[in-house]
Scaffold this motif. Structure first.
Motif, PDB file in Angstrom:
ATOM      1  N   ALA A  80      53.871  71.314  98.188  1.00 48.05           N
ATOM      2  CA  ALA A  80      52.611  71.384  97.441  1.00 48.05           C
ATOM      3  C   ALA A  80      51.579  72.219  98.190  1.00 48.05           C
ATOM      4  O   ALA A  80      50.860  73.037  97.588  1.00 48.05           O
ATOM      5  CB  ALA A  80      52.077  69.976  97.194  1.00 48.05           C
ATOM      6  N   ALA A  81      51.505  72.024  99.496  1.00 48.64           N
ATOM      7  CA  ALA A  81      50.542  72.785 100.304  1.00 48.64           C
ATOM      8  C   ALA A  81      50.878  74.276 100.315  1.00 48.64           C
ATOM      9  O   ALA A  81      49.987  75.129 100.174  1.00 48.64           O
ATOM     10  CB  ALA A  81      50.525  72.242 101.729  1.00 48.64           C
ATOM     11  N   GLY A 103      49.973  75.801  96.960  1.00 49.69           N
ATOM     12  CA  GLY A 103      48.531  75.949  96.830  1.00 49.69           C
ATOM     13  C   GLY A 103      47.996  77.141  97.596  1.00 49.69           C
ATOM     14  O   GLY A 103      47.155  77.905  97.091  1.00 49.69           O
ATOM     15  N   LEU A 114      49.163  80.497  95.809  1.00 53.52           N
ATOM     16  CA  LEU A 114      48.412  80.753  94.575  1.00 53.52           C
ATOM     17  C   LEU A 114      46.973  81.158  94.876  1.00 53.52           C
ATOM     18  O   LEU A 114      46.410  82.047  94.216  1.00 53.52           O
ATOM     19  CB  LEU A 114      48.450  79.514  93.682  1.00 53.52           C
ATOM     20  CG  LEU A 114      49.813  79.169  93.070  1.00 53.52           C
ATOM     21  CD1 LEU A 114      49.755  77.847  92.319  1.00 53.52           C
ATOM     22  CD2 LEU A 114      50.283  80.296  92.141  1.00 53.52           C
ATOM     23  N   TRP A 115      46.367  80.513  95.861  1.00 54.25           N
ATOM     24  CA  TRP A 115      45.004  80.855  96.252  1.00 54.25           C
ATOM     25  C   TRP A 115      44.951  82.277  96.793  1.00 54.25           C
ATOM     26  O   TRP A 115      44.035  83.049  96.484  1.00 54.25           O
ATOM     27  CB  TRP A 115      44.521  79.845  97.294  1.00 54.25           C
ATOM     28  CG  TRP A 115      43.064  79.956  97.640  1.00 54.25           C
ATOM     29  CD1 TRP A 115      42.118  80.749  97.062  1.00 54.25           C
ATOM     30  CD2 TRP A 115      42.381  79.237  98.681  1.00 54.25           C
ATOM     31  NE1 TRP A 115      40.896  80.583  97.664  1.00 54.25           N
ATOM     32  CE2 TRP A 115      41.030  79.656  98.656  1.00 54.25           C
ATOM     33  CE3 TRP A 115      42.799  78.285  99.612  1.00 54.25           C
ATOM     34  CZ2 TRP A 115      40.091  79.155  99.561  1.00 54.25           C
ATOM     35  CZ3 TRP A 115      41.861  77.783 100.508  1.00 54.25           C
ATOM     36  CH2 TRP A 115      40.522  78.215 100.470  1.00 54.25           C
TER      37      TRP A 115
END
Length: 289
Positions: free
Chosen positions: A142-143, A146, A149-150
């Motif tokens: 998940a990290a 994230g 995508l950022w």
């Protein structure tokens, strides 16, 4: 002592490889970012291949280090990779390091010494027990998603910093999986190592981290990606060591000098990453002999 020695050898090989990879990746246009064609372009560059060769040497040394010592001891030593690389490059190219670079070397070395002395990492097991890998892999995935995508919403050094941190997470996961895999050699032999899922997950995580690193190096300056990579790898690895392998660190008021150590290492890495030698630029004037 064996784990410390091989951790230092890993740091030297990794740091040298990163500089060569940065020199090659900087020549690739932005249109190739986050595409497999980026690797295709890099494969045609001898400088990049030499950097990958050093990374493979580092992987072998890292396996020995992790097999003989706690991950919370081995991985933080890798912060020495950048100062060691600059010192070697300065000697080989007979190029003087600026005074600010020497301050950076001192800051990283002092920060590592202070951090290891005050945190006193140790203990723990050689393998991960039960289903502890499941939440670790979910949180890591998940990290990583994230951060990626950022980063796609940004450009330049901001993207390089985020991708550098994502690569750090990948390398830290690779180290944790490697430690769990190689620990199975002693009771079950080489067959047990090849039969473990951790070995193949380690290979996948390592390739993914390498891909993210190439994109970080291509997106911006080494000064943006290297501190995130260096500190992120050390801190995330420590988290894996504590949560997965049961390793221990000092807490309480010891956190104050430990945070000071992190700040010293961060400042030193930032200063060193600004050096022309770290960026893969041609060396300056030769020393007078």
């Amino acid at each position: 002592m064996i784990s410390v020695l091989f951790a230092i050898l890993t740091a030297i090989s990794n740091g040298s490889g990163a500089v060569l990879q940065r020199r090659a990746a900087a020549t690739v246009p932005d249109t190739e970012a986050m595409r497999l064609s980026l690797i295709g372009r890099l494969l045609r560059q001898k400088v990049w291949l030499a950097g990958i060769g050093l990374v493979l040497v580092a992987a072998a040394c890292q396996a020995v280090a992790l097999a003989t010592g706690p991950i919370a001891v081995v991985q933080p030593i890798f912060v020495l990779e950048l100062p060691a690389t600059l010192l070697i490059a300065s000697y080989l190219f007979r190029a003087r390091l600026a005074r600010s670079a020497w301050y950076g070397v001192a800051a990283v070395t002092l920060g590592l010494t202070l951090g290891m002395a005050t945190a006193a990492p140790g203990g723990g097991t050689d393998t991960v027990r039960g289903a502890a890998w499941i939440p670790a892999l979910l949180v890591t995935g998940a990290a990583e998603a994230g951060l990626i995508l950022w980063s796609l919403r940004l450009r330049g050094n901001a993207r390089a910093a985020l991708l550098g941190l994502a690569a750090a997470g990948g390398y830290a996961l690779t180290a944790a999986l490697m430690k769990d895999a190689v620990a199975r050699f002693e009771p079950g032999g080489i067959g047990a190592v090849f039969a473990s899922w951790q070995l193949y997950a380690m290979a996948a995580a390592g390739v993914g981290a390498l891909f993210l690193l190439q994109n970080a190096l291509q997106a911006g300056s080494l000064a943006a990606s290297q501190p995130m990579l260096t500190l992120g790898d050390a801190l995330i690895s420590i988290a894996y060591g504590v949560t997965l392998f049961g390793e221990t660190l000092r807490t309480g008021w010891w956190l104050l000098p430990e945070l000071a150590a992190v700040a010293l290492i961060a400042a030193g890495c930032l200063e060193l990453a600004r050096s022309p030698l770290a960026a893969g630029a041609p060396p300056g004037p030769r020393r007078v002999t």
